[in-house]
Design an enzyme around this catalytic site. Structure first.
Site, mmCIF file in Angstrom:
data_model
loop_
_atom_site.group_PDB
_atom_site.id
_atom_site.type_symbol
_atom_site.label_atom_id
_atom_site.label_comp_id
_atom_site.label_asym_id
_atom_site.label_seq_id
_atom_site.Cartn_x
_atom_site.Cartn_y
_atom_site.Cartn_z
ATOM 1 N N HIS A 1 18.090 -7.797 -5.909
ATOM 2 C CA HIS A 1 19.273 -7.695 -6.772
ATOM 3 C C HIS A 1 19.868 -9.069 -7.055
ATOM 4 O O HIS A 1 19.761 -9.998 -6.244
ATOM 5 C CB HIS A 1 20.298 -6.744 -6.154
ATOM 6 C CG HIS A 1 19.834 -5.321 -6.232
ATOM 7 N ND1 HIS A 1 19.762 -4.632 -7.430
ATOM 8 C CD2 HIS A 1 19.365 -4.476 -5.296
ATOM 9 C CE1 HIS A 1 19.283 -3.419 -7.210
ATOM 10 N NE2 HIS A 1 19.031 -3.292 -5.924
ATOM 11 N N CYS B 1 -9.519 1.279 -11.152
ATOM 12 C CA CYS B 1 -8.278 1.162 -11.938
ATOM 13 C C CYS B 1 -7.638 -0.218 -11.756
ATOM 14 O O CYS B 1 -7.183 -0.834 -12.708
ATOM 15 C CB CYS B 1 -7.281 2.222 -11.522
ATOM 16 S SG CYS B 1 -7.891 3.887 -11.685
ATOM 17 N N CYS C 1 -11.607 5.939 -5.495
ATOM 18 C CA CYS C 1 -11.880 4.952 -4.435
ATOM 19 C C CYS C 1 -11.498 5.380 -3.030
ATOM 20 O O CYS C 1 -11.885 4.723 -2.070
ATOM 21 C CB CYS C 1 -11.210 3.623 -4.765
ATOM 22 S SG CYS C 1 -9.411 3.686 -4.696
ATOM 23 N N CYS D 1 -5.841 6.585 -11.500
ATOM 24 C CA CYS D 1 -6.468 7.777 -10.887
ATOM 25 C C CYS D 1 -5.935 8.045 -9.486
ATOM 26 O O CYS D 1 -6.318 9.021 -8.858
ATOM 27 C CB CYS D 1 -7.994 7.668 -10.909
ATOM 28 S SG CYS D 1 -8.718 6.881 -9.450
ATOM 29 N N GLU E 1 7.600 -0.376 17.084
ATOM 30 C CA GLU E 1 7.637 0.466 15.878
ATOM 31 C C GLU E 1 6.935 1.783 16.180
ATOM 32 O O GLU E 1 5.859 1.787 16.769
ATOM 33 C CB GLU E 1 6.949 -0.281 14.714
ATOM 34 C CG GLU E 1 6.606 0.556 13.507
ATOM 35 C CD GLU E 1 7.783 1.299 12.893
ATOM 36 O OE1 GLU E 1 8.796 0.672 12.572
ATOM 37 O OE2 GLU E 1 7.669 2.544 12.737
#
Ligand SMILES: Cc1cc2nc3c(=O)[nH]c(=O)nc-3n(C[C@H](O)[C@H](O)[C@H](O)COP(=O)(O)OP(=O)(O)OC[C@H]3O[C@@H](n4cnc5c(N)ncnc54)[C@H](O)[C@@H]3O)c2cc1C
Length: 477
Positions: free
Chosen positions: A50, A402, A440, A435, A32
């Site tokens: 799907h 969050c 963070c 946010c 990769e």
């Protein structure tokens, strides 16, 4: 080492291939070019599995959509990947759309997709009152589901690695040469020899095929912009809401995601560059207009993030899966939508092709199963949270406010292979909330620097040159 199989590309297709092949007594390598798996189109999509009735019969996309849907159900259970069968409603906004819904129902019925039902206007309104008053009917499909595509990539990849997959990340393939009865895959980080090469390079599969001397097709990028909406809207829809599809796109959807946000999109725009993933005012406005046509209560101010992904469209508009005139080089290309859905079925088909090509597929007697993906700390009961915090105080130190992600979860993600800010984000959701990492991001960076014992300025957002901060003048570069 000479590998039996080298997979080029670590998107969801490459990861599904790796997972399938490591069940056999084979030496398998995944190559990769990015620093992590799933960082291409596989992380930038709608996350919809799907229902099985969307793609035309007689195409690979059609055949593999339904098979893939069934396989995800089992894979997600086995690997502990989040999976929610939310179902879908495809809306007719005029009487002229109704025959299209009937056609999709016939298509699904013929394939054996269960539960496809035409709902009248009142049934739809009773089920989901937020849907536009302009709707006249809908096709309900209970088999449609949502997953987090990056979570799926990591789970497939981690299992494959635990079962012997060799990995070359940050290795862009630059050339492929036939040598006697095998292939040499050249990369920026060295050469690898393999009997079979699987070309799962997504948008670049045409270029990788050309490297092997079998460049018989082109890949055209088609951009899709998506917007994520605040959790405030959780529950506005229970099912995925589809418009009546067009010949080039399934249209702009309203999707209740696995994590409780609402996603809207994608748009469909032909572009020329394979890295053109900018988001635009025009794209965002088009997506909003499309979503508001279906669910008028959606407002622009609820948008917390935008992103774009590129579909890899091959000549002929279908997947290209199969052998080539170059023995041992197999294309798994043009994997546009529904490629996420189809990925496990694609892997199964490729295994059958390899067997037909003479590769001995002897199942391993043992297959290592990793513990299910950990339940998120924020989703546990107070008692469970207290128990874990008593075991390790880092559970009670919340890093992402969050999403309620703890320090311990960030550390676990780094130790599992998250070596960039995005690697942490996609493994934990830290930075995916309202946010968007404003609070963070630097805390995650500090933990990454500490765990990797490296200065902050060496850290990147997603590898390559995506550095996050500059070195202080006094720091060695
Ligand atoms: C906006 C959008 C929404 C979508 N929504 C859905 C959906 O809801 N459901 C669904 O089923 N499908 C969906 N799709 C389609 C789905 O995302 C793709 O079909 C799928 O992700 C393709 O996976 P892949 O592994 O083939 O490609 P990729 O994820 O792009 O992986 C290919 C990999 O190959 C690597 N690579 C490329 N060149 C080289 C090289 N030279 N050397 C080494 N590595 C290389 C890349 O870095 C990349 O990681 C959507 C697509 C888009 C764009």
């Amino acid at each position: 080492m000479r590998y039996d199989v080298a997979i080029v590309g670590g998107g969801v297709v490459g990861c599904a291939l790796a997972y399938a092949l490591t069940r056999y007594q084979l030496n398998t390598l995944l190559i990769e070019k990015a620093c992590d798996v799933g960082f291409g189109t596989s992380k930038a999509n709608s996350g919809v599995i799907h229902g099985g009735h969307h793609s035309r019969a007689g195409t690979l996309r059609g055949d593999l959509e339904w098979a893939g849907n069934r396989q995800w159900l089992l894979l997600c259970r086995d690997l502990g990947i989040g999976f929610r069968q939310v179902g879908e409603l495809m809306l007719a906004l005029s009487d002229a759309d109704v025959p299209v819904l009937e056609e999709y129902k016939r298509q699904g019925d013929a394939r054996g997709v269960p539960g496809l039902t035409l709902w009248d206007r009142q049934q739809v309104r009773d089920d989901t009152p937020s849907i536009t008053e302009d709707m006249v009917a809908a096709l309900y499909a209970p088999t449609t589901a949502v997953i987090n595509p990056y979570e799926a990539c990591f789970a497939l990849f981690d299992h494959a690695r635990a079962n012997g997959l060799r990995v070359a990340l940050d290795h862009a393939v630059t050339g492929i040469a036939a040598v006697q009865d095998s292939w040499v895959v050249q990369t920026q980080g060295g050469d690898f020899e393999a009997d079979f090469v699987l070309n799962a390079a997504g948008l670049y599969a045409d270029e990788v095929a050309a490297m092997a001397g079998v460049g018989t097709f082109d890949i055209h990028p088609r951009k899709g912009e998506e917007l994520l909406l605040d959790k405030r809207l959780e529950g506005i829809v229970r099912h995925i809401i589809f418009p009546c599809p067009t010949p080039i796109s399934k249209g702009i959807l309203v999707i209740p995601t696995l994590d409780g946000t609402i996603m809207i999109g994608p748009s469909a725009q032909e572009v020329t560059a394979k890295d053109e993933v900018t988001t635009t005012m025009e794209g965002g406005s088009e997506v909003f207009a499309g979503a508001q046509r279906l669910v008028p209560g959606i407002q622009m101010r609820d948008c917390i993030a935008e992103f774009a992904g590129l579909r890899a469209i091959a000549d002929g508009d279908d997947f290209i899966i199969g052998t080539t005139v170059a023995h041992g080089f197999v294309n798994v290309a043009g994997i546009q939508s529904p490629g996420l859905t189809a990925a496990p079925a694609i892997a199964e088909r490729v295994c059958a092709i390899l067997r037909d090509e003479g590769l001995a597929l002897r199942p391993k007697t043992t297959f290592v199963s990793l513990p299910a993906v950990r339940a998120r700390f924020a989703g546990l009961t107070t008692e469970e949270q207290a128990r874990l915090s008593a075991q390790d105080a880092r559970y009670s130190h919340i890093i992402c406010r969050c999403e309620g992600i703890s320090e311990r979860e960030i550390i676990d993600a780094i130790r599992a292979g998250g070596n960039t800010l995005d690697g942490i984000k996609f493994r934990t959701r830290a930075g995916m909330g309202r946010c968007q990492g404003a609070f963070c991001a630097w805390r995650c960076m500090a933990l990454l620097a500490q765990e990797r014992q490296t200065p902050l300025h060496t850290l990147t957002k997603r590898g390559g040159g995506s550095w996050l901060v500059c070195a202080r003048p006094e720091e060695p570069s």
